[in-house]
Design an enzyme around this catalytic site. Sequence first.
Site, short mmCIF file in Angstrom:
data_model
loop_
_atom_site.label_atom_id
_atom_site.label_comp_id
_atom_site.label_asym_id
_atom_site.label_seq_id
_atom_site.Cartn_x
_atom_site.Cartn_y
_atom_site.Cartn_z
N ASP A 195 -4.53 -8.47 -4.72
CA ASP A 195 -5.01 -9.66 -3.87
C ASP A 195 -5.48 -10.62 -4.41
OD1 ASP A 195 -3.97 -8.35 -1.21
OD2 ASP A 195 -6.37 -7.37 -1.18
N GLU A 226 -10.69 -10.39 -5.78
CA GLU A 226 -9.82 -10.41 -5.39
C GLU A 226 -9.07 -11.66 -4.26
OE1 GLU A 226 -9.04 -7.18 -3.01
OE2 GLU A 226 -10.32 -7.54 -1.50
N HIS A 285 0.43 -1.82 -0.37
CA HIS A 285 -0.45 0.04 0.27
C HIS A 285 0.75 1.02 -0.13
CE1 HIS A 285 -3.45 -2.84 0.59
NE2 HIS A 285 -3.77 -2.04 0.15
N CYS A 295 -9.64 -2.65 -10.74
CA CYS A 295 -9.22 -1.38 -9.18
C CYS A 295 -7.91 -1.56 -8.84
CB CYS A 295 -9.64 -1.09 -8.96
SG CYS A 295 -10.62 -2.41 -7.37
C1 PEP Z 1 -6.69 -5.14 -4.52
O1 PEP Z 1 -5.60 -6.13 -4.09
O2 PEP Z 1 -5.75 -5.16 -6.13
C2 PEP Z 1 -7.28 -4.05 -4.57
C3 PEP Z 1 -7.29 -2.83 -5.79
O3 PEP Z 1 -7.15 -3.80 -3.17
P1 PEP Z 1 -6.36 -3.45 -2.15
O4 PEP Z 1 -4.80 -3.08 -2.81
O5 PEP Z 1 -6.04 -2.22 -1.37
O6 PEP Z 1 -5.98 -3.82 -1.62
MG MG Z 2 -6.94 -5.63 -2.43
#
Ligand code: PEP
Ligand code: MG
Length: 544
Positions: A455, A431, A188, A502
């Site tokens: 994920d 995911e 993140h 996303c």
């Molecule tokens: C993902 O897992 O691709 C996602 C968009 O969520 P995060 O990166 O916040 O886990």
């Molecule tokens: Mg995720």
Amino acid sequence: MRTYQGKGVYGAIAIGRISVFKRQDAKVRRTHVDDASQEIARVEAAKELATQQLQEIYEKALKEVGETHAQIFEVHMMMLEDDDYNDSIRNLIETQSVNAEYAVATTADNFSEMFASMDDAYMQARAADVKDISNRLIACLGGAGNAKDKQTEKMIVCADDLAPSETVSLDKDLVMAFVTAYGSSNSHTAILARNMNIPAVIGVGEEFLKAIADGMQIIVDGYTGEIILEPDEDTVAKMSKKQQDDLRKKALLQELKGKENVTLDGTKVQIFANIGGVSGVGAVLANDAGGIGLFRSEFLYLESEDYPSEEEQFLAYRKVLESMAGKKVIIRTLDIGADKQIDYFKLDKEENPALGFRAIRICLTRPEIFKTQLRALYRASAYGKLGIMFPMITSVSEVKKILEICEEVKAQLREAGVPFDEKAEVGIMIETPAAAVISDLLAPLVNFFSVGTNDLTQYTLAIDRQNAKLEPFCDTHHEAILRLIKMAADNAHQHGAWIGICGELAADTSLTETFLRMGIDELSVSAPFVLPLRDTVRKLDLSK
Ligand code: PEP
Ligand code: MG
């Protein structure tokens, strides 16, 4: 001049000076003092400085985020004046002959444990506040935070690694770039760097950490992942030219604003942007995104000292919806756990947090938190075009349970005469491999899917997204991932749902053609990637 190699996670170049990231809760050492009264006088002076800082923060917060969020700093000022807290510090210094820093740290530990053991949730949450004010007091005892020392220049932040909560607490206006010794490109922290539109290089290695100091000149090449410490004049000139060329190229992309996301043969796709909070909306609008495809709502919780109330959340969601003026806004419900830890949630330590108690699992176990968020979301839905999205889905029963809770919340609002959008869409994240494999069963239940490739990659390839050592094994274009996305796209369309992506892969322009051929309806990326992606889409010809 020395060079180091890491992995670039956001393409841009920065030339500047180093600010070594300092963790607030550095270990305090116990030392013996002979003159207790001098030590107590130091505490008094530090308290004055801390109060002055808190007053400044309070006034800044009042202007930027409003009264409700600012109040916490008033509480902190009051806590600093608390008699029991101050008596404890004084007693420790006088009876144990210890230094002020140690007395403050010990008092902080004792008080926070006392608060944490109380039954009342509000009092429990005060544990983090005591730690916070005590850390500030300790910093002030060391002279840190003195107005003269305050960073006013944009710097390149270098750290061993940064947790998401640490990244969000940085003053974005003063960070020119990030460099971390560890970390992985799907973390993140890397995602936040992309959202912030600043060059970032991760995984530079331990040697780099040993070589750096505050104020050293450094060049960060977010394209190649190269880091140059104390560059010579020729290198500075060469990299300044590369930086200028890069900025010119990015400026050219501005001409794509207002243009459609359409391929040469007429296939259209929505290009949305991802945000982590209200402050991200400016970049979404500046980059001409068609909507918001992922609002990571957990950052509201991460930035908060305590559970954000329904009203606080409602105001934040409403602001985003109003600012987007009728464009679609997909807000994801709380995705806490794994690398996003929040003290006041008091989650147990886990052996495998990525496979643990996170996201929807927390929400379904603690429905009071979930319902508060859903009420805020549905209330905000009256102010724009909201889609609500649920993370970490693995089963049909979870989705049915979620929908039941949504209906319950909506019924309460209807009964109370609170307006909301009856047509607000609901969707789930794809995911986990499980969700992709049963997407034929999930699609009839929802309006949309959004693929979280970060994920999905982690769980499909069994690669911990936090583990930098696994980068060489992490093939983000792995056929297994692409097949799962294709499966979800086919199933979504068969059941009248739309599908977006996303995760970070949505911005990978070498896959844009593949995604469009799969029929992906929407790609949601960090705001700075919207125009480069539009550029790619407009050059594709799917008829060939
Ligand atoms: C993902 O897992 O691709 C996602 C968009 O969520 P995060 O990166 O916040 O886990
Ligand atoms: Mg995720």
